[in-house]
Enzyme design. Structure first.
Site, PDB file in Angstrom:
ATOM      1  CD  GLU A   1       9.993  12.615  11.562  1.00 19.53           C
ATOM      2  OE1 GLU A   1       8.754  12.117  11.655  1.00 19.53           O
ATOM      3  OE2 GLU A   1      10.806  12.126  11.151  1.00 19.53           O
TER       4      GLU A   1
ATOM      5  CE  LYS B   1      -1.937   3.021   2.160  1.00 24.29           C
ATOM      6  NZ  LYS B   1      -1.784   4.337   1.585  1.00 24.29           N
TER       7      LYS B   1
ATOM      8  CD  GLU C   1      11.956  -0.166  11.020  1.00 20.57           C
ATOM      9  OE1 GLU C   1      12.599   0.670  11.356  1.00 20.57           O
ATOM     10  OE2 GLU C   1      12.183  -1.207  11.099  1.00 20.57           O
TER      11      GLU C   1
ATOM     12  CB  CYS D   1      12.907   8.014   8.896  1.00 24.14           C
ATOM     13  SG  CYS D   1      14.101   7.164   8.177  1.00 24.14           S
TER      14      CYS D   1
HETATM   15  P1  NAP Z   1       2.158   8.575   7.443  1.00 24.39           P
HETATM   16  O1  NAP Z   1       1.169   9.826   7.330  1.00 24.39           O
HETATM   17  O2  NAP Z   1       2.191   7.775   9.016  1.00 24.39           O
HETATM   18  O3  NAP Z   1       1.700   7.661   6.307  1.00 24.39           O
HETATM   19  C1  NAP Z   1       2.457   6.299   5.921  1.00 24.39           C
HETATM   20  C2  NAP Z   1       1.607   5.499   5.435  1.00 24.39           C
HETATM   21  O4  NAP Z   1       0.397   5.102   6.582  1.00 24.39           O
HETATM   22  C3  NAP Z   1       0.865   5.925   4.151  1.00 24.39           C
HETATM   23  O5  NAP Z   1       1.011   4.919   3.297  1.00 24.39           O
HETATM   24  C4  NAP Z   1      -0.474   6.453   4.578  1.00 24.39           C
HETATM   25  O6  NAP Z   1      -1.206   6.355   3.650  1.00 24.39           O
HETATM   26  C5  NAP Z   1      -0.839   5.217   5.461  1.00 24.39           C
HETATM   27  N1  NAP Z   1      -1.721   5.829   6.735  1.00 24.39           N
HETATM   28  C6  NAP Z   1      -2.295   7.154   6.827  1.00 24.39           C
HETATM   29  N2  NAP Z   1      -3.000   7.317   7.870  1.00 24.39           N
HETATM   30  C7  NAP Z   1      -3.669   6.166   8.285  1.00 24.39           C
HETATM   31  C8  NAP Z   1      -4.353   5.338   9.059  1.00 24.39           C
HETATM   32  N3  NAP Z   1      -5.051   5.865   9.970  1.00 24.39           N
HETATM   33  N4  NAP Z   1      -4.302   4.045   9.230  1.00 24.39           N
HETATM   34  C9  NAP Z   1      -3.351   3.055   8.406  1.00 24.39           C
HETATM   35  N5  NAP Z   1      -2.571   3.668   7.412  1.00 24.39           N
HETATM   36  C10 NAP Z   1      -2.648   4.935   7.274  1.00 24.39           C
HETATM   37  O7  NAP Z   1       3.535   8.976   7.266  1.00 24.39           O
HETATM   38  P2  NAP Z   1       4.334   9.643   5.983  1.00 24.39           P
HETATM   39  O8  NAP Z   1       4.171  10.994   6.071  1.00 24.39           O
HETATM   40  O9  NAP Z   1       3.871   9.017   4.691  1.00 24.39           O
HETATM   41  O10 NAP Z   1       5.796   9.326   6.127  1.00 24.39           O
HETATM   42  C11 NAP Z   1       6.391  10.379   6.949  1.00 24.39           C
HETATM   43  C12 NAP Z   1       6.894   9.574   8.267  1.00 24.39           C
HETATM   44  O11 NAP Z   1       7.775   8.284   8.054  1.00 24.39           O
HETATM   45  C13 NAP Z   1       7.790  10.301   8.988  1.00 24.39           C
HETATM   46  O12 NAP Z   1       7.590  10.323  10.416  1.00 24.39           O
HETATM   47  C14 NAP Z   1       9.348   9.403   8.946  1.00 24.39           C
HETATM   48  O13 NAP Z   1       9.934   9.482   9.999  1.00 24.39           O
HETATM   49  C15 NAP Z   1       8.718   8.114   8.800  1.00 24.39           C
HETATM   50  N6  NAP Z   1       9.474   7.214   7.851  1.00 24.39           N
HETATM   51  C16 NAP Z   1      10.284   6.168   8.997  1.00 24.39           C
HETATM   52  C17 NAP Z   1      11.348   5.599   8.398  1.00 24.39           C
HETATM   53  C18 NAP Z   1      12.089   4.406   9.366  1.00 24.39           C
HETATM   54  O14 NAP Z   1      12.715   3.771   8.516  1.00 24.39           O
HETATM   55  N7  NAP Z   1      11.855   4.379  10.478  1.00 24.39           N
HETATM   56  C19 NAP Z   1      11.835   5.740   7.055  1.00 24.39           C
HETATM   57  C20 NAP Z   1      10.851   6.628   6.260  1.00 24.39           C
HETATM   58  C21 NAP Z   1      10.039   7.359   6.852  1.00 24.39           C
HETATM   59  P3  NAP Z   1      -2.283   7.514   2.902  1.00 24.39           P
HETATM   60  O15 NAP Z   1      -1.238   8.081   2.231  1.00 24.39           O
HETATM   61  O16 NAP Z   1      -3.192   6.752   1.907  1.00 24.39           O
HETATM   62  O17 NAP Z   1      -3.045   8.190   4.122  1.00 24.39           O
END
Ligand code: NAP
Ligand code: MG
Length: 496
Positions: free
Chosen positions: A399, A190, A265, A300
């Site tokens: 963040e 997804k 993650e 991240c």
């Molecule tokens: P996000 O808003 O948490 O979204 C991540 C994924 O979750 C997307 O596919 C999103 O889909 C989905 N999602 C959103 N709301 C959801 C819900 N209520 N239930 C289930 N799934 C849901 O994060 P992001 O903005 O895409 O990414 C940035 C974050 O990722 C940052 O915090 C970053 O630090 C973290 N990150 C961590 C790592 C690591 O390895 N630790 C690596 C890269 C990024 P939709 O777009 O369809 O809403």
């Protein structure tokens, strides 16, 4: 880099973009025919209308995944055969590298010259690495009473949902699906609503490589698909990369449904400590700039808090400003660009809000601080840094996920460690020192999944685990440890 600016522009102009979900080996629209717009953050134009999956598509994909997994068409293949197909997959990713690069750049604004080697070739390498690993790991024979014979083996967990973010769409996905597929699972990927294009294209490439129908499926959506997957009763594991807030929801959905395995993650606010005995201040400043401005700070592991020792603060700041000026917001399709736009309007506004917050909290803006248009358009933000940041300021705690650095001064080693660990996150950390004892002592005290000494963000090597302490998550991507997430451990005892 194979193409020049006009070559990339031509490629972008002539692209045929697939926009539909990939279920059971076929591209398909949503039953409702609903779509959502995919926007190019460089020029704010709609690139394509993407299939908006919902419950019907999630159920169809889970059903196909379950049937494919249970049939053994993938999980019962000889590991060597699975390895061969995955190696094909890696080769095909490489063969389509320029097309995948341009899709990713149009979708999220990543400079092509970073995207091709890091995101695209990096995912091919990840797939190949796990392909090569799978026929080289065996189980154990437990030392038991001689009247018993006992084996300890690992077997595929079943249907794995991978819910991934937009900052490295291809790479973060590969860190999930490569070990999961290698271990014999069926994967439902997804992608984020902000970055669906490369995952959709990848599905056909997986099929061409020989991955059976139902074993690799892609469900684009906006918001609800991740929840439907994490709540589904017939999914065995959800591997999530994204924000800590959504990670908590994922764990809750799993707990409230079937207790599927949950791997998270999550975010970071990583400290990057520059001690006064830093072996090379110019290199440290250059690295500190890369650690926060590479990929527009949408990292991240971004070194988003620089902790600098008092005695060298002024020299460091002067050098850092020079290094920050190297990053110039520009059209990411230009191979000379090292900084594209922010992924979308929402993230752009969020980052600008944090810049205002930094000013309001009394930190000193030392560079950047403004949004920018390129050719009159786009969500660009200048490389920005604040000094005189207090460790409890919002910009030192939350963040930002953008090109905004907080620089905090410290006096003693103990103080540096305390400030570094004063965070709900624990993803990564860096430190610069010439003293071997300081390097060892401080690395050991830092509560982080990765510690870099006299460098930062080094080691794209797949044999290093990546993941976080504290609210940066659990489990690890990359390395053989990643396979543990996608397998169950089985003890088998035979009475002799
Ligand atoms: P996000 O808003 O948490 O979204 C991540 C994924 O979750 C997307 O596919 C999103 O889909 C989905 N999602 C959103 N709301 C959801 C819900 N209520 N239930 C289930 N799934 C849901 O994060 P992001 O903005 O895409 O990414 C940035 C974050 O990722 C940052 O915090 C970053 O630090 C973290 N990150 C961590 C790592 C690591 O390895 N630790 C690596 C890269 C990024 P939709 O777009 O369809 O809403
Ligand atoms: Mg997009």
């Amino acid at each position: 880099m194979s193409l020049d600016f006009s070559g990339w522009q031509d490629l972008a102009k002539n692209l045929k973009i697939e926009t539909r979900a990939f279920i059971n080996g076929q591209y398909t629209e949503a039953q409702t025919k609903a779509v959502f717009p995919c926007i190019n953050p460089s020029n704010e134009e709609v690139i394509a209308q993407i299939t908006l999956c919902d419950e019907a598509e999630v159920d169809a994909a889970v059903k196909a995944a379950r049937a494919a997994f249970d049939s053994g068409v993938w999980s019962d293949l000889a590991p060597r055969k699975r390895a061969e197909i995955l190696k094909n997959f890696a080769s095909l990713i490489r063969a389509h590298a320029e097309e995948l690069t341009i899709l990713e750049t149009l979708d999220v604004g990543k400079p092509v010259s970073d995207c091709l080697p890091v995101d695209i070739m990096g995912s091919a390498y990840c797939v190949e690495w796990f392909a090569e690993a799978i026929d080289k790991i065996g189980g154990e024979v437990a030392p038991l009473d001689p009247k018993l014979f006992g084996t300890v083996t690992r077997e595929a967990i079943g249907v794995v949902a991978a819910v991934v973010p937009w900052n490295f769409p291809m790479l973060m996905s590969s860190w999930k699906y490569a070990p999961a597929l290698a271990a014999g699972n069926a994967v439902i990927l997804k992608p984020s609503e902000k970055s669906p294009l490369s995952a959709i294209r990848l599905a056909a490439i997986a099929k061409e490589a020989g991955i059976p129908d139902g074993i690799f499926q892609v469900l684009p959506g906006a918001g609800q698909v991740g929840k439907l997957l994490a709540s589904h009763h017939d999914i065995d594991c959800v591997a999530f990369t994204g924000s800590t807030a959504v990670g908590k929801l994922i764990a809750e959905y799993a707990a409230k449904s079937n207790l599927k395995r949950v791997w998270l993650e999550l975010g970071g606010k990583s400290p990057h400590i520059i001690f006064a005995d830093c072996p090379d201040i110019v290199q440290a400043a250059k690295t500190a700039a890369a650690a926060i401005f590479y990929n527009m700070g949408e990292m991240c592991s971004a070194g988003s808090r620089v902790l600098v020792q008092k005695d060298i603060k002024d020299v460091f700041l002067a050098e850092f400003k020079k290094q920050a000026a190297v990053y110039i917001p520009s059209n990411p399709i230009d191979p000379n660009s090292n900084m594209g736009p922010i992924v979308d309007h929402v993230q752009y506004e969020k980052i600008l809000g944090y810049i205002e917050k930094g000013k309001a909290e009394g930190a000193t803006l030392i560079c950047g601080g403004h949004s920018k248009k390129v050719d009159g358009k786009g969500y660009f933000i200048e490389p920005t840094a604040f000094s005189d940041v207090n460790q409890n300021h919002t910009i030192a705690q939350e963040e930002i996920f953008g090109p905004v650095l907080s620089i905090i001064e410290f006096d003693t080693e103990d103080e540096a460690i305390a400030i570094a660990n004063n965070s709900e996150y624990g993803l990564a950390a860096g430190l610069w020192t010439s003293n071997l004892s300081t390097a060892h002592k401080v690395s050991r005290k830092l509560r982080a999944g990765t510690v870099w000494v006299n460098c930062y963000d080094e080691g794209g090597d797949m044999n290093l685990p990546f993941g976080g302490f504290k609210q940066s998550g659990n489990g690890r991507d990359k390395s053989l440890h990643a396979l543990e997430k996608y397998t169950e451990l089985k003890a088998t005892l035979i009475k002799l």
